[in-house]
Design an enzyme around this catalytic site. Sequence first.
Site, PDB file in Angstrom:
ATOM      1  N   TYR A 108       0.874  -1.166   0.000  1.00 23.60           N
ATOM      2  CA  TYR A 108       0.000   0.000   0.000  1.00 23.60           C
ATOM      3  C   TYR A 108       0.916   1.223   0.000  1.00 23.60           C
ATOM      4  O   TYR A 108       1.341   1.715   1.040  1.00 23.60           O
ATOM      5  CB  TYR A 108      -0.928  -0.008   1.211  1.00 23.60           C
ATOM      6  CG  TYR A 108      -1.814   1.210   1.306  1.00 23.60           C
ATOM      7  CD1 TYR A 108      -2.382   1.769   0.155  1.00 23.60           C
ATOM      8  CD2 TYR A 108      -2.075   1.815   2.522  1.00 23.60           C
ATOM      9  CE1 TYR A 108      -3.179   2.884   0.223  1.00 23.60           C
ATOM     10  CE2 TYR A 108      -2.877   2.942   2.607  1.00 23.60           C
ATOM     11  CZ  TYR A 108      -3.432   3.472   1.454  1.00 23.60           C
ATOM     12  OH  TYR A 108      -4.226   4.601   1.524  1.00 23.60           O
ATOM     13  N   ASP A 149      -2.023  -1.376  -4.107  1.00 22.74           N
ATOM     14  CA  ASP A 149      -2.377  -0.012  -4.462  1.00 22.74           C
ATOM     15  C   ASP A 149      -1.080   0.783  -4.525  1.00 22.74           C
ATOM     16  O   ASP A 149      -0.511   1.148  -3.505  1.00 22.74           O
ATOM     17  CB  ASP A 149      -3.339   0.556  -3.408  1.00 22.74           C
ATOM     18  CG  ASP A 149      -3.711   2.001  -3.678  1.00 22.74           C
ATOM     19  OD1 ASP A 149      -3.228   2.570  -4.680  1.00 22.74           O
ATOM     20  OD2 ASP A 149      -4.474   2.568  -2.880  1.00 22.74           O
ATOM     21  N   ASN A 151      -0.802   3.764  -5.971  1.00 13.70           N
ATOM     22  CA  ASN A 151      -1.066   5.203  -5.992  1.00 13.70           C
ATOM     23  C   ASN A 151      -0.231   5.903  -7.062  1.00 13.70           C
ATOM     24  O   ASN A 151       0.224   7.035  -6.891  1.00 13.70           O
ATOM     25  CB  ASN A 151      -0.825   5.830  -4.613  1.00 13.70           C
ATOM     26  CG  ASN A 151      -2.067   5.777  -3.739  1.00 13.70           C
ATOM     27  OD1 ASN A 151      -3.159   6.106  -4.193  1.00 13.70           O
ATOM     28  ND2 ASN A 151      -1.914   5.331  -2.505  1.00 13.70           N
TER      29      ASN A 151
END
Length: 260
Positions: A108, A149, A151
Site C-alpha cells: 500500500y 495499491d 497510488n
Amino acid sequence: MKPLKIATWNVNSLRVRLPQVLTWLTDAQPDILALQELKMPTEDFPFEAVRAAGYDAIVNGQKTWNGVAILYRGVKPETIVTDLPGEADPQRRVLAATFDQIRIVNLYIPNGESVGSVKYQYKLGWLARLRQFLADEITRYSDIAVLGDFNIAPEEEDVHDPKAWAGKVLFSEPERAEFQAILQMGFQDCFRLHPQPEKSFSWWDYRLNAFKRNLGLRIDHILASTHLAPSCKQCVIDKAPRAFERPTDHAPVMAEFLRA
C-alpha cells in the site's frame, strides 16, 4: 492445468467492506487476495469469517489507517516480511510471503497528498526504499508478484484526462519514474501483457459521479518478475464491486497464471 489466481484490492476499511469481500471471494475464487487499507489493528481482523469462506490470512494491521493482509487457501505462507528493511516506520504498508515458491509482495504505497507536500516527499523516499527491498527480493526469488495499491498511474492511457492530471500527485513525473524504475529491475505490468479495453481504470473518486462517468485512474497493479510473467494468461479489472452499495473507491484486479 488449473490456473493460479492472484488478486489485489484496496478495500478502504475492511470493517465496512467485509461483506463485499466475502461475496467477491465466492464469486471470483482467487487463490491469493492481497488487501490494502484495512484500517484496523491485526487483533481485530475477522479471521473466523475469512476461514468460513475457505481462506486463511496473514495480517499486518494498524488502527484507523493503512494495514495490509494476504488471504490464501492451500499452501501455507513462508518467510513473512512486514516492513521494508531498516524501516522504523509505524505505517503498516508492506506484507510479503512465499506461497509454493511464488513470492507475493503486497504493497500500500503512500498517496502523497499533493506535489511538493511533506507527504509527497515521504512517498518518494518510501519508493526509493522499496526499490532497494525489491532489488534484494529479485535476487532471492525467481517468481515474484508485486501487487497492491501503488497510488501511481504509470502512463497516459491509465488516466481519464492526462492533461488535467499532468504534474499532479498520482501522475507526476517523479512518481511515474519510480514506477518505471521498478519495471526496469526485472518486472512486467501484467495488465499490459494482454489487450485491454480503452479507458480501463481501477480507482474512481467518490465525487462528481466519477465512476458512472468513468473518470478514473489505473493505480492498482500486479507486477510479475521476468521469470513469472510469461505464465500470466490473463489480467483483468473487475469493475462490478465498485457498483456495490457503499463501495470502496477501488476495483479488484486479478491475474491468472498457468504454472507447470
